[in-house]
Scaffold this motif. Sequence first.
Motif, PDB file in Angstrom:
ATOM      1  N   ARG A 188      20.101   9.606 -61.561  1.00 60.92           N
ATOM      2  CA  ARG A 188      19.365   8.363 -61.269  1.00 60.92           C
ATOM      3  C   ARG A 188      19.946   7.174 -62.012  1.00 60.92           C
ATOM      4  O   ARG A 188      19.969   6.058 -61.481  1.00 60.92           O
ATOM      5  N   HIS A 189      20.406   7.388 -63.225  1.00 64.11           N
ATOM      6  CA  HIS A 189      20.815   6.267 -64.064  1.00 64.11           C
ATOM      7  C   HIS A 189      22.321   6.028 -64.087  1.00 64.11           C
ATOM      8  O   HIS A 189      22.764   4.948 -64.488  1.00 64.11           O
TER       9      HIS A 189
ATOM     10  N   ALA B 275      16.336  19.009 -65.259  1.00 66.21           N
ATOM     11  CA  ALA B 275      15.596  17.735 -65.275  1.00 66.21           C
ATOM     12  C   ALA B 275      16.439  16.628 -65.901  1.00 66.21           C
ATOM     13  O   ALA B 275      16.471  15.489 -65.406  1.00 66.21           O
ATOM     14  N   ALA B 276      17.138  16.956 -66.986  1.00 68.82           N
ATOM     15  CA  ALA B 276      17.995  15.965 -67.639  1.00 68.82           C
ATOM     16  C   ALA B 276      19.168  15.589 -66.743  1.00 68.82           C
ATOM     17  O   ALA B 276      19.594  14.425 -66.701  1.00 68.82           O
ATOM     18  N   ARG B 277      19.687  16.566 -66.005  1.00 71.21           N
ATOM     19  CA  ARG B 277      20.800  16.288 -65.091  1.00 71.21           C
ATOM     20  C   ARG B 277      20.352  15.356 -63.965  1.00 71.21           C
ATOM     21  O   ARG B 277      21.076  14.438 -63.563  1.00 71.21           O
ATOM     22  N   GLU B 278      19.154  15.577 -63.439  1.00 73.24           N
ATOM     23  CA  GLU B 278      18.633  14.701 -62.383  1.00 73.24           C
ATOM     24  C   GLU B 278      18.408  13.283 -62.907  1.00 73.24           C
ATOM     25  O   GLU B 278      18.636  12.298 -62.198  1.00 73.24           O
ATOM     26  N   GLU B 279      17.956  13.178 -64.150  1.00 70.95           N
ATOM     27  CA  GLU B 279      17.793  11.852 -64.747  1.00 70.95           C
ATOM     28  C   GLU B 279      19.138  11.141 -64.829  1.00 70.95           C
ATOM     29  O   GLU B 279      19.250   9.948 -64.557  1.00 70.95           O
ATOM     30  N   ARG B 280      20.179  11.882 -65.178  1.00 65.94           N
ATOM     31  CA  ARG B 280      21.507  11.275 -65.247  1.00 65.94           C
ATOM     32  C   ARG B 280      21.946  10.766 -63.885  1.00 65.94           C
ATOM     33  O   ARG B 280      22.553   9.695 -63.776  1.00 65.94           O
TER      34      ARG B 280
ATOM     35  N   GLU C  66      18.182   4.755 -71.164  1.00 64.67           N
ATOM     36  CA  GLU C  66      17.076   5.628 -70.771  1.00 64.67           C
ATOM     37  C   GLU C  66      17.246   7.056 -71.270  1.00 64.67           C
ATOM     38  O   GLU C  66      16.271   7.821 -71.332  1.00 64.67           O
ATOM     39  N   THR C  67      18.457   7.426 -71.691  1.00 62.65           N
ATOM     40  CA  THR C  67      18.672   8.767 -72.214  1.00 62.65           C
ATOM     41  C   THR C  67      17.816   9.052 -73.444  1.00 62.65           C
ATOM     42  O   THR C  67      17.570  10.206 -73.790  1.00 62.65           O
TER      43      THR C  67
ATOM     44  N   ARG D  53      25.622  15.786 -57.462  1.00 59.16           N
ATOM     45  CA  ARG D  53      24.824  16.762 -58.204  1.00 59.16           C
ATOM     46  C   ARG D  53      25.663  17.983 -58.585  1.00 59.16           C
ATOM     47  O   ARG D  53      25.595  18.461 -59.720  1.00 59.16           O
TER      48      ARG D  53
ATOM     49  N   ASP E 187      19.419  16.224 -75.335  1.00 60.30           N
ATOM     50  CA  ASP E 187      19.153  16.857 -74.040  1.00 60.30           C
ATOM     51  C   ASP E 187      18.958  18.360 -74.186  1.00 60.30           C
ATOM     52  O   ASP E 187      18.061  18.942 -73.582  1.00 60.30           O
TER      53      ASP E 187
END
Length: 280
Positions: free
Chosen positions: A177-178, A170-175, A39-40, A157, A263
Amino acid sequence: MQRRDSDIAVNGLSLRLTEWGPRDGRPLFMLHGIRGYAETFAGIARALQPEFRVLAYDQRGRGASDWDPARNYYTDAYVADLAGVADALGLERFDLLGHSMGGIAAIVFAATYPRRVRRLVIEDAGPAAYEGSAGAARIQRELRETPESFADIGAAREYLRALRPSVPEAAREERLRHMLKPDGAGGWTWRHDHAGIAATRLDPDPARVVDLWPPVAALACPTLVLRGGRSDYLQAATARDMAARNPNVAWTEIAGAGHYIHDDQPDAFAQAVGEFLRRA
């Protein structure tokens, strides 16, 4: 943007594959880094529409793919997995992009199967980076010191924020999640096989550590090496030497980006990748 998720049995493991774009689009595989996930690449996949069928899978031991009980997390295994996924999908020829660990596997794959790769993009990876760079030392230190779990999502976090301060929120939050999953005791733990991946990276079998210079010299397809201007992993001198040793290799630097160019500077990354892949 069209999206499809599926599981593919390859080399005794089930790998989770994500595809973006039309099924009849130009196929482009993307290989993520050591603790990454498919997903990255969602952002670059979106930027390459509608021409490309972007394919990325959680590599063995990561995301929704199986962990390898034998801890076979070496370059030759990643290369065999890509060949197996492409064969299962009936894709004989395709473009290929790899980041970091995925970039190492992409170089070896393209050198091993020269007729299968149309164009190759390497994101911040190359010879000497794996062992001889400050970034390599950083990655080894992180693998040794990474906590196995976190008491709550806030602790996770804060850990990622300290680990990757340059990565946008935003990219950190995506990480988060995945990369994380509930640990069954109220906390959170890694989706990837941290212990197995760390063991392979920190104490590898010397016979299976790849010397990348011969594969770089053997690349027969047009190849673009992208280096983050602030990267501590791939040095400018190494990227320059890669291009000097093989006329099929060109390189460019993305200002303001570290090791995670897609990113840190997604627009500049997408522009460089798109222009190169669309070139006649």
